[in-house]
Design a protein around this motif. Structure first.
Motif, PDB file in Angstrom:
ATOM      1  N   LEU A   1       1.059  -1.285   0.069  1.00  0.00           N
ATOM      2  CA  LEU A   1       0.089   0.172   0.191  1.00  0.00           C
ATOM      3  C   LEU A   1       0.983   1.179  -0.039  1.00  0.00           C
ATOM      4  O   LEU A   1       2.043   1.283   0.302  1.00  0.00           O
ATOM      5  CB  LEU A   1      -1.232   0.287   1.619  1.00  0.00           C
ATOM      6  CG  LEU A   1      -2.222   1.102   0.828  1.00  0.00           C
ATOM      7  CD1 LEU A   1      -3.293   0.858   0.392  1.00  0.00           C
ATOM      8  CD2 LEU A   1      -2.294   1.337   2.716  1.00  0.00           C
TER       9      LEU A   1
ATOM     10  N   PRO B   1      -9.169   0.195   6.299  1.00  0.00           N
ATOM     11  CA  PRO B   1      -8.385  -0.815   6.046  1.00  0.00           C
ATOM     12  C   PRO B   1      -8.067  -2.258   6.782  1.00  0.00           C
ATOM     13  O   PRO B   1      -6.362  -2.757   6.189  1.00  0.00           O
ATOM     14  CB  PRO B   1      -7.192   0.414   6.274  1.00  0.00           C
ATOM     15  CG  PRO B   1      -7.905   1.228   6.635  1.00  0.00           C
ATOM     16  CD  PRO B   1      -9.692   1.054   7.371  1.00  0.00           C
TER      17      PRO B   1
ATOM     18  N   VAL C   1      -8.202   3.241   1.726  1.00  0.00           N
ATOM     19  CA  VAL C   1      -7.796   3.276   2.938  1.00  0.00           C
ATOM     20  C   VAL C   1      -8.033   5.182   3.216  1.00  0.00           C
ATOM     21  O   VAL C   1      -8.756   5.870   4.223  1.00  0.00           O
ATOM     22  CB  VAL C   1      -6.240   2.138   2.769  1.00  0.00           C
ATOM     23  CG1 VAL C   1      -6.218   3.173   4.200  1.00  0.00           C
ATOM     24  CG2 VAL C   1      -6.298   1.991   2.998  1.00  0.00           C
TER      25      VAL C   1
ATOM     26  N   ALA D   1      -6.343  -3.325   3.463  1.00  0.00           N
ATOM     27  CA  ALA D   1      -5.041  -3.022   2.538  1.00  0.00           C
ATOM     28  C   ALA D   1      -4.508  -4.557   2.936  1.00  0.00           C
ATOM     29  O   ALA D   1      -4.802  -5.338   3.552  1.00  0.00           O
ATOM     30  CB  ALA D   1      -4.693  -2.558   3.839  1.00  0.00           C
TER      31      ALA D   1
END
Length: 429
Positions: free
Chosen positions: A12, A351, A303, A355
């Motif tokens: 990320l 997230p 996110v 993620a």
């Protein structure tokens, strides 16, 4: 959308983590409700526990939590000793008051300590601690080196200094933990002022050595080089960047403040446009290139958008639930958890599910570890069976050898007389 394993290509973007954390911090600045602040801390802690790696900077989150607790304790201590501007009727204790000169009017040391003043100080300290914990979450999740790669060229030198400082802070925490563990193994105390002083000198020495080595490495790699830019372009870049940053600060204050919210958004947008133009012009003097630049993909948008959504929803909640977001200290009332603002805070948990997974925590890794464990147990069982069989065969061979030797000795004994027996007969020829 299932989360993939984090690799160099699927990791990320570091800026997404910072936007998410700053969104939570903005939401924390809009409320003094301890239940909502505790929910924000819980959301940040859960995401950190689910998505942080084993890197040195990822272990700094606990230090930020402890720093937040220290901030709350200091705020309560100041309210206890110096008093609080909040009037109250519930007196907890009355301290001896120190007389102060006339020019210190409005400041007092000692006096009456009220429950309302302590509750107000608790709410205020908890808000500041939540801000620190949100910043600690970004520091634990975002890779500082990858964040440095993503900065604009105009902010490269300043970004290097900031990222180096952010990288050294977790290393200092790791050095302190390592030295305390070494003192415990040697039977020495690791707590107290004396132990802190004895640990501080090696930590400072290691930080200086690391700084000198980093400076030499950066100088050898040509950090600090810049291209020639005309003076007019340089002055215009400085004016746009500084003016844009001032506009961003003023617009942010207008958005976060309870008053003057009408001009906050236009001023923020104008400052952001000016700052981006200045950064684009300033990037022309950068002579560096980027190797494998980080991509801002759909997961980074999710996110970052979750943190921004939490901030926007809490700012909007101030219009229809201001009393719930700011519980009064006078009169003393128990805080109530508002439903919709609490649901807005839970958006920050996104997230933890979208993620990429840190290395070593994916389903494939768990399956591989389970397979390795099963193979190791099977090998142990096979090895144990082989050892048992070898032991049985060895034991049987040893018993057979002993029995044959005993039988041979007995047969030889029947053919001759014992020594010293006068009545023994000679064997027949």
């Amino acid at each position: 959308m299932s989360a993939p394993q984090a690799t160099r290509t699927t990791a990320l973007h570091a800026g997404a983590w910072w936007l998410w954390a700053l969104g939570l911090a903005t939401a924390a600045s809009r409320t003094t409700n301890p239940l909502l602040l505790g929910l924000l801390v819980g959301v940040a802690g859960y995401v950190v526990a689910a998505r942080r790696t084993n890197a040195p900077w990822a272990r700094s989150y606990g230090a930020f939590v402890k720093l937040g607790l220290v901030v709350i304790a200091i705020r309560l201590l100041f309210a206890f000793v110096l008093g609080s501007p909040i009037p109250g009727t519930h007196t907890l204790v009355t301290l001896p008051e120190v007389p102060l000169p006339h020019w210190a009017k409005g400041v007092r040391i000692g006096g009456r300590v009220t429950a309302e003043g302590m509750v107000f100080a608790l709410y205020d300290g908890l808000k500041l601690a939540t801000l620190l914990i949100c910043v600690g979450a970004a520091n634990a999740l975002a890779n500082p080196a990858r964040l440095l790669k993503s900065l604009p060229g105009a902010l490269y030198e300043a970004g290097v200094a900031v990222v180096v400082a952010m990288t050294f802070a977790p290393n200092l925490v790791a050095d302190v933990q390592r030295l305390r563990a070494a003192r415990r193994l040697r039977g020495r105390p690791d707590r107290g002022v004396t132990a802190l002083l004895q640990v501080g000198l090696p930590v400072l020495e290691g930080a200086l050595e690391r700084s000198v080595a980093l400076a030499a490495a950066m100088d050898a790699r040509g950090y600090g080089r810049s291209a020639e830019v005309p003076p007019a372009v340089r002055h215009l870049t400085s004016a746009l960047t500084l003016g844009g940053l001032l506009g961003i600060c003023a617009g942010t204050y207008g958005l976060l403040g309870d008053a003057a919210g009408g001009y906050g958004l236009p001023l923020l947008l104008a400052g952001l446009a000016a700052a981006l133009a200045g950064l684009w012009l300033g990037g022309r003097r950068s002579v560096r290139s980027r190797y494998r630049p980080d991509r801002w993909g759909a997961r980074a948008w999710l996110v970052a958008g979750s943190g921004i959504a939490v901030a926007a929803l809490l700012i909007w909640a101030n219009d229809y639930a201001a009393g719930a977001l700011h519980p009064p200290a006078v009169p003393l009332t128990a805080p109530v958890l508002p439903l919709w603002p609490a649901a807005s805070v839970l958006v920050g948990l996104l997230p933890a599910f979208v993620a990429p997974l840190p290395p070593g925590t994916g389903r494939a890794d768990r399956t591989e570890r389970a397979d390795r464990t099963g193979r190791a147990e099977q090998a142990d069982r096979t090895d144990g069976t082989d050892r048992a069989d070898r032991a049985d065969r060895t034991d049987g061979t040893s018993r057979a050898s002993k029995a044959s030797r005993a039988a041979g000795a007995a047969s030889r004994g029947r053919g001759r007389a014992p020594d010293g027996d006068p009545h023994a007969k000679e064997p027949t020829q």
